[in-house]
Design a protein around this motif. Sequence first.
Motif, PDB file in Angstrom:
ATOM      1  N   LYS A 147      11.361   3.682 -10.528  1.00 32.46           N
ATOM      2  CA  LYS A 147      12.254   2.588 -10.936  1.00 32.46           C
ATOM      3  C   LYS A 147      11.582   1.699 -11.987  1.00 32.46           C
ATOM      4  N   ARG A 148      10.290   1.462 -11.830  1.00 37.88           N
ATOM      5  CA  ARG A 148       9.560   0.657 -12.819  1.00 37.88           C
ATOM      6  C   ARG A 148       9.498   1.364 -14.163  1.00 37.88           C
ATOM      7  N   SER A 193       8.572   5.738  -0.636  1.00 41.38           N
ATOM      8  CA  SER A 193       8.961   4.455  -1.207  1.00 41.38           C
ATOM      9  C   SER A 193       8.076   4.037  -2.378  1.00 41.38           C
ATOM     10  N   LEU A 194       6.801   4.395  -2.349  1.00 41.78           N
ATOM     11  CA  LEU A 194       5.915   4.054  -3.467  1.00 41.78           C
ATOM     12  C   LEU A 194       6.280   4.857  -4.713  1.00 41.78           C
ATOM     13  N   ARG A 248       9.527   3.418  -6.083  1.00 37.71           N
ATOM     14  CA  ARG A 248       9.279   2.158  -6.788  1.00 37.71           C
ATOM     15  C   ARG A 248       8.671   2.412  -8.161  1.00 37.71           C
ATOM     16  N   ASP A 249       7.745   3.375  -8.238  1.00 37.18           N
ATOM     17  CA  ASP A 249       7.123   3.714  -9.518  1.00 37.18           C
ATOM     18  C   ASP A 249       8.166   4.270 -10.491  1.00 37.18           C
TER      19      ASP A 249
END
Length: 57
Positions: A39-40, A32-33, A36-37
């Motif tokens: 997607k950012r 998940s990290l 998220r990275d």
Amino acid sequence: MTIEARIRELGNRHRNLEDAIHQALQSPSVDSLMLRDMKRRKLRLKEEIRELETRVP
């Protein structure tokens, strides 16, 4: 490098990240990290593309 060439380069990177995100979401053990990275980074690329597009006549 011209603005148009930079936009194309960023667009390619954006598509590659989109593909990587899609692949990661298919994995049952998605990090998940990392997701998220990615997607950012994809969002930052999109924002940079939009900014450059405003500079093109």
